[in-house]
Scaffold this motif. Structure first.
Motif, PDB file in Angstrom:
ATOM      1  N   ASN A  72       0.814  -1.216   0.000  1.00 47.49           N
ATOM      2  CA  ASN A  72       0.000   0.000   0.000  1.00 47.49           C
ATOM      3  C   ASN A  72       0.846   1.262   0.000  1.00 47.49           C
ATOM      4  O   ASN A  72       0.401   2.313  -0.470  1.00 47.49           O
ATOM      5  CB  ASN A  72      -0.981  -0.029   1.181  1.00 47.49           C
ATOM      6  CG  ASN A  72      -2.196  -0.884   0.873  1.00 47.49           C
ATOM      7  OD1 ASN A  72      -3.023  -0.527   0.051  1.00 47.49           O
ATOM      8  ND2 ASN A  72      -2.287  -2.031   1.523  1.00 47.49           N
ATOM      9  N   HIS A  73       2.079   1.168   0.498  1.00 48.90           N
ATOM     10  CA  HIS A  73       2.996   2.303   0.352  1.00 48.90           C
ATOM     11  C   HIS A  73       3.340   2.514  -1.119  1.00 48.90           C
ATOM     12  O   HIS A  73       3.342   3.656  -1.611  1.00 48.90           O
ATOM     13  CB  HIS A  73       4.269   2.064   1.156  1.00 48.90           C
ATOM     14  CG  HIS A  73       5.342   3.086   0.892  1.00 48.90           C
ATOM     15  ND1 HIS A  73       5.270   4.376   1.358  1.00 48.90           N
ATOM     16  CD2 HIS A  73       6.497   3.009   0.163  1.00 48.90           C
ATOM     17  CE1 HIS A  73       6.334   5.054   0.951  1.00 48.90           C
ATOM     18  NE2 HIS A  73       7.090   4.255   0.228  1.00 48.90           N
ATOM     19  N   LEU A  74       3.616   1.419  -1.835  1.00 47.94           N
ATOM     20  CA  LEU A  74       3.903   1.514  -3.264  1.00 47.94           C
ATOM     21  C   LEU A  74       2.692   2.070  -4.008  1.00 47.94           C
ATOM     22  O   LEU A  74       2.837   2.896  -4.926  1.00 47.94           O
ATOM     23  CB  LEU A  74       4.285   0.139  -3.807  1.00 47.94           C
ATOM     24  CG  LEU A  74       4.689   0.040  -5.285  1.00 47.94           C
ATOM     25  CD1 LEU A  74       5.832   1.007  -5.611  1.00 47.94           C
ATOM     26  CD2 LEU A  74       5.087  -1.388  -5.633  1.00 47.94           C
ATOM     27  N   ALA A  75       1.502   1.656  -3.608  1.00 44.05           N
ATOM     28  CA  ALA A  75       0.270   2.169  -4.233  1.00 44.05           C
ATOM     29  C   ALA A  75       0.119   3.671  -4.013  1.00 44.05           C
ATOM     30  O   ALA A  75      -0.301   4.406  -4.918  1.00 44.05           O
ATOM     31  CB  ALA A  75      -0.943   1.436  -3.671  1.00 44.05           C
ATOM     32  N   ILE A  97      -1.724 -16.289 -11.466  1.00 35.28           N
ATOM     33  CA  ILE A  97      -1.087 -14.988 -11.644  1.00 35.28           C
ATOM     34  C   ILE A  97      -2.160 -14.014 -12.105  1.00 35.28           C
ATOM     35  O   ILE A  97      -2.572 -14.027 -13.265  1.00 35.28           O
ATOM     36  CB  ILE A  97       0.058 -15.077 -12.677  1.00 35.28           C
ATOM     37  CG1 ILE A  97       1.133 -16.045 -12.191  1.00 35.28           C
ATOM     38  CG2 ILE A  97       0.664 -13.695 -12.934  1.00 35.28           C
ATOM     39  CD1 ILE A  97       2.237 -16.298 -13.201  1.00 35.28           C
ATOM     40  N   ASN A  98      -2.640 -13.185 -11.188  1.00 33.21           N
ATOM     41  CA  ASN A  98      -3.715 -12.267 -11.556  1.00 33.21           C
ATOM     42  C   ASN A  98      -3.828 -11.130 -10.556  1.00 33.21           C
ATOM     43  O   ASN A  98      -3.283 -11.181  -9.448  1.00 33.21           O
ATOM     44  CB  ASN A  98      -5.052 -13.012 -11.650  1.00 33.21           C
ATOM     45  CG  ASN A  98      -6.019 -12.332 -12.611  1.00 33.21           C
ATOM     46  OD1 ASN A  98      -5.596 -11.591 -13.493  1.00 33.21           O
ATOM     47  ND2 ASN A  98      -7.302 -12.573 -12.443  1.00 33.21           N
ATOM     48  N   ALA A  99      -4.538 -10.096 -10.970  1.00 39.82           N
ATOM     49  CA  ALA A  99      -4.876  -8.970 -10.101  1.00 39.82           C
ATOM     50  C   ALA A  99      -6.294  -8.551 -10.443  1.00 39.82           C
ATOM     51  O   ALA A  99      -6.755  -8.751 -11.568  1.00 39.82           O
ATOM     52  CB  ALA A  99      -3.902  -7.812 -10.311  1.00 39.82           C
ATOM     53  N   PHE A 100      -6.996  -7.958  -9.498  1.00 43.24           N
ATOM     54  CA  PHE A 100      -8.407  -7.645  -9.700  1.00 43.24           C
ATOM     55  C   PHE A 100      -8.792  -6.419  -8.885  1.00 43.24           C
ATOM     56  O   PHE A 100      -8.492  -6.332  -7.701  1.00 43.24           O
ATOM     57  CB  PHE A 100      -9.265  -8.832  -9.279  1.00 43.24           C
ATOM     58  CG  PHE A 100     -10.738  -8.592  -9.408  1.00 43.24           C
ATOM     59  CD1 PHE A 100     -11.379  -8.844 -10.601  1.00 43.24           C
ATOM     60  CD2 PHE A 100     -11.471  -8.094  -8.351  1.00 43.24           C
ATOM     61  CE1 PHE A 100     -12.736  -8.611 -10.738  1.00 43.24           C
ATOM     62  CE2 PHE A 100     -12.823  -7.860  -8.467  1.00 43.24           C
ATOM     63  CZ  PHE A 100     -13.461  -8.118  -9.670  1.00 43.24           C
ATOM     64  N   ALA A 101      -9.470  -5.476  -9.525  1.00 41.12           N
ATOM     65  CA  ALA A 101      -9.920  -4.264  -8.834  1.00 41.12           C
ATOM     66  C   ALA A 101     -11.419  -4.334  -8.584  1.00 41.12           C
ATOM     67  O   ALA A 101     -12.191  -4.594  -9.499  1.00 41.12           O
ATOM     68  CB  ALA A 101      -9.586  -3.029  -9.663  1.00 41.12           C
ATOM     69  N   GLY A 102     -11.827  -4.087  -7.369  1.00 42.61           N
ATOM     70  CA  GLY A 102     -13.235  -4.151  -7.004  1.00 42.61           C
ATOM     71  C   GLY A 102     -13.776  -2.786  -6.642  1.00 42.61           C
ATOM     72  O   GLY A 102     -13.109  -1.766  -6.839  1.00 42.61           O
ATOM     73  N   PRO A 103     -14.973  -2.742  -6.101  1.00 40.69           N
ATOM     74  CA  PRO A 103     -15.621  -1.467  -5.770  1.00 40.69           C
ATOM     75  C   PRO A 103     -14.803  -0.618  -4.804  1.00 40.69           C
ATOM     76  O   PRO A 103     -14.120  -1.136  -3.929  1.00 40.69           O
ATOM     77  CB  PRO A 103     -16.938  -1.906  -5.119  1.00 40.69           C
ATOM     78  CG  PRO A 103     -17.159  -3.289  -5.591  1.00 40.69           C
ATOM     79  CD  PRO A 103     -15.804  -3.896  -5.780  1.00 40.69           C
ATOM     80  N   VAL A 126       1.819  -3.639 -12.940  1.00 40.46           N
ATOM     81  CA  VAL A 126       0.513  -4.304 -12.829  1.00 40.46           C
ATOM     82  C   VAL A 126      -0.408  -3.493 -11.920  1.00 40.46           C
ATOM     83  O   VAL A 126      -1.589  -3.308 -12.219  1.00 40.46           O
ATOM     84  CB  VAL A 126       0.679  -5.745 -12.302  1.00 40.46           C
ATOM     85  CG1 VAL A 126      -0.691  -6.391 -12.086  1.00 40.46           C
ATOM     86  CG2 VAL A 126       1.513  -6.582 -13.268  1.00 40.46           C
ATOM     87  N   MET A 127       0.129  -2.999 -10.819  1.00 39.63           N
ATOM     88  CA  MET A 127      -0.671  -2.186  -9.902  1.00 39.63           C
ATOM     89  C   MET A 127      -1.165  -0.917 -10.585  1.00 39.63           C
ATOM     90  O   MET A 127      -2.333  -0.536 -10.457  1.00 39.63           O
ATOM     91  CB  MET A 127       0.168  -1.845  -8.663  1.00 39.63           C
ATOM     92  CG  MET A 127       0.509  -3.052  -7.804  1.00 39.63           C
ATOM     93  SD  MET A 127       1.756  -2.695  -6.519  1.00 39.63           S
ATOM     94  CE  MET A 127       0.872  -1.489  -5.511  1.00 39.63           C
ATOM     95  N   ALA A 128      -0.273  -0.262 -11.325  1.00 36.90           N
ATOM     96  CA  ALA A 128      -0.648   0.974 -12.014  1.00 36.90           C
ATOM     97  C   ALA A 128      -1.696   0.703 -13.088  1.00 36.90           C
ATOM     98  O   ALA A 128      -2.604   1.517 -13.307  1.00 36.90           O
ATOM     99  CB  ALA A 128       0.594   1.618 -12.636  1.00 36.90           C
ATOM    100  N   HIS A 129      -1.574  -0.440 -13.760  1.00 44.56           N
ATOM    101  CA  HIS A 129      -2.562  -0.819 -14.782  1.00 44.56           C
ATOM    102  C   HIS A 129      -3.949  -0.962 -14.147  1.00 44.56           C
ATOM    103  O   HIS A 129      -4.938  -0.424 -14.663  1.00 44.56           O
ATOM    104  CB  HIS A 129      -2.134  -2.138 -15.429  1.00 44.56           C
ATOM    105  CG  HIS A 129      -3.075  -2.631 -16.476  1.00 44.56           C
ATOM    106  ND1 HIS A 129      -2.917  -2.333 -17.816  1.00 44.56           N
ATOM    107  CD2 HIS A 129      -4.197  -3.397 -16.396  1.00 44.56           C
ATOM    108  CE1 HIS A 129      -3.898  -2.897 -18.506  1.00 44.56           C
ATOM    109  NE2 HIS A 129      -4.684  -3.557 -17.660  1.00 44.56           N
ATOM    110  N   GLU A 130      -4.024  -1.670 -13.014  1.00 46.31           N
ATOM    111  CA  GLU A 130      -5.316  -1.850 -12.335  1.00 46.31           C
ATOM    112  C   GLU A 130      -5.851  -0.509 -11.824  1.00 46.31           C
ATOM    113  O   GLU A 130      -7.055  -0.231 -11.922  1.00 46.31           O
ATOM    114  CB  GLU A 130      -5.159  -2.823 -11.173  1.00 46.31           C
ATOM    115  CG  GLU A 130      -4.753  -4.231 -11.574  1.00 46.31           C
ATOM    116  CD  GLU A 130      -5.753  -4.899 -12.497  1.00 46.31           C
ATOM    117  OE1 GLU A 130      -6.980  -4.756 -12.274  1.00 46.31           O
ATOM    118  OE2 GLU A 130      -5.326  -5.559 -13.457  1.00 46.31           O
ATOM    119  N   MET A 131      -4.979   0.317 -11.287  1.00 47.24           N
ATOM    120  CA  MET A 131      -5.396   1.625 -10.793  1.00 47.24           C
ATOM    121  C   MET A 131      -5.924   2.494 -11.934  1.00 47.24           C
ATOM    122  O   MET A 131      -6.844   3.301 -11.749  1.00 47.24           O
ATOM    123  CB  MET A 131      -4.220   2.310 -10.087  1.00 47.24           C
ATOM    124  CG  MET A 131      -3.833   1.647  -8.771  1.00 47.24           C
ATOM    125  SD  MET A 131      -2.211   2.169  -8.130  1.00 47.24           S
ATOM    126  CE  MET A 131      -2.531   3.910  -7.804  1.00 47.24           C
TER     127      MET A 131
END
Length: 474
Positions: A72-75, A97-103, A126-131
């Motif tokens: 969460n610091h990186l986020a 291997i996956n990531a998922f963004a929810g509500p 990957v985090m930036a892509h989901e964000m």
């Protein structure tokens, strides 16, 4: 819950021909979202609430404080440079291997994705892509014309996909299949969303001082690896994020003019990976053997030695852990990964005085540090000082009001310090964080019976009971 998941799985299977893979992403930020959402503001608030409650119920979520604090610091770094509110990342124990963004900007990252990343920029990509998906409200735009799924079912669908209960590609197909008029233009829209998220994510990486090539490199690595397996074993991240050579080339071209000479990883990234490796390991003895071989050839010897320490601790070899930790702390005495491990090793070997002194000083210097509060509370509990633990954790609970780990730890400390009225009151709050209203009311009734000599607490308990009943009546 079990019946709902069975129903969702059946829905997903019936629609699997509709979608090779779509990313389900939601955000409930004000102003921009409502313009294309088929749901009312109150429904979106309820969706976010129910999604978080189901995530809190799951045993698949890794709640290790230092791991959560790192990701969460990186986020926050990415969010600052992307000019958007910081999301909340949670870590899901999964071999996919996956990531998922929810509500509400709650984003899950699977442990296997973390371990598959080779450097901090790949993980951040990957985090930036989901964000970026979250920032652009892609799902809301896709379903703006219809509302076929009620909020409770949608929340269950999203939570199930985030936790890997439902295959992300099939679950996405089920949701998209529920929308009338799903056609080729929708498929093209999803693909354009992926490219848009790549573009915004790469910009976020550049502004954050991270390697913008991380995104294309990670997806290219996944794509190349998948060619050696049958289609059914294609990594989930490729099934839920449609990939083609053109998209990879576009991401590479977008990055090439912004590349610096070097992008050194933070040590914490490598320590975080070893922490995750230990969290998912099923055989601690094999893990010790792995580090004995790996640390002689490892490119990041400090991280490998730290992983070795964790493996020693998991197999109750505390003296070995302490001897390996001493040079690590000498090299970097302020590193929290080393610091907390030493405190645990000291406490586990019976030296509670040194461990408590170590963590008390840290907590005094960093009173707002999430991991420090939890680790200090755990050591105080282990040393049979529940009153002190309850005091530390009560302060932390006021700062991190929606944190399930702190809530449950505080309830235990209050119970062990013979404040069972407060313990049941706190435990009711923990149930509410998991959407368990009936259990919460039952705990509050017990708390009220025990609080007869504390009128103020009794009033707070009754107010909470009334609040829950009002919520249930709506």
């Amino acid at each position: 819950m079990h019946n709902i998941l069975n129903l969702l799985s059946n829905i997903a299977r019936s629609f699997k021909h509709v979608c090779a893979g779509f990313t389900l992403l939601l955000l409930t930020l004000p102003d921009l979202t409502w313009a294309f959402s088929p749901y009312s503001n109150s429904e979106l608030d309820e969706l976010e609430k129910q999604f978080i409650q189901q995530i809190n119920q799951s045993s698949s979520v890794i709640r290790t404080p230092l791991a959560n604090q790192y990701i969460n610091h990186l986020a926050k770094v990415l969010a600052l440079h992307g000019q958007l509110p910081a999301p909340y990342f949670f870590i899901v124990k999964s071999n996919e291997i996956n990531a998922f963004a929810g509500p509400g900007g709650y984003i899950g990252v699977n442990t296997q994705l973390i371990l598959a990343s080779d450097n901090e920029s790949e993980l951040a990509a990957v985090m930036a892509h989901e964000m970026s998906h979250v920032r652009q409200h892609h799902l809301y735009r896709m379903i703006e014309h219809e509302k076929q799924m009620q909020v409770p079912m949608l929340a269950s669908m999203l939570a199930s996909i985030a936790l890997g209960v439902i295959n992300p590609a099939l679950g996405s197909g089920a949701l998209m299949g529920s929308i009338t008029g799903f056609a080729q233009d929708n498929i093209n829209f999803v693909r354009s969303n992926e490219k848009e998220a790549d573009r915004i994510g790469i910009d976020m990486l550049i502004k954050s001082g991270l390697d913008p090539r991380g995104m294309a490199n990670f997806f290219k690595k996944m794509q190349q690896n998948s060619r050696y397996y049958y289609t059914a074993n294609v990594p989930a991240i490729l099934r839920s994020h449609p990939m083609d050579e053109d998209r990879i080339a576009e991401a590479e071209n977008r990055s090439v003019n912004h590349v610096r000479s070097s992008y050194p990883d933070s040590l914490d990234y490598h320590l975080f990976k070893e922490l995750i490796r230990n969290e998912v390991a099923s055989d601690t003895n094999l893990l010790v053997q792995y580090y004995q071989k790996e640390c002689t050839k490892h490119n990041t010897p400090l991280a490998c030695e730290y992983g070795h320490v964790l493996a020693f601790q998991a197999s109750n070899q505390y003296q070995q852990a302490k001897s390996h930790l001493a040079p690590l702390l000498q090299h970097d005495p302020n590193n929290l990964f080393f610091f907390f491990s030493m405190a645990k090793a000291e406490a586990s070997s019976g030296d509670f005085t040194t461990a408590i002194t170590r963590l008390r000083e840290l907590q005094a210097n960093h009173p707002e540090n999430y991991a420090a509060a939890i680790e200090y509370g755990e050591i105080l509990m282990a040393s049979n000082k529940p009153e002190q633990a309850a005091s530390v954790l009560l302060k932390a609970s006021r700062q991190f009001k929606d944190d399930l780990t702190i809530c449950e730890q505080l309830a235990r400390a209050q119970a062990d310090s013979h404040h069972k009225d407060y313990a049941y009151f706190t435990l009711a709050q923990c149930h509410l964080l998991q959407g368990e209203q009936r259990d919460a009311v039952n705990k509050l009734k017990i708390a009220k019976t025990l609080s007869k000599k504390d009128p103020m607490l009794s009033m707070r308990i009754q107010a909470k009971i009334d609040e829950i009943k009002d919520m249930s009546d709506k």
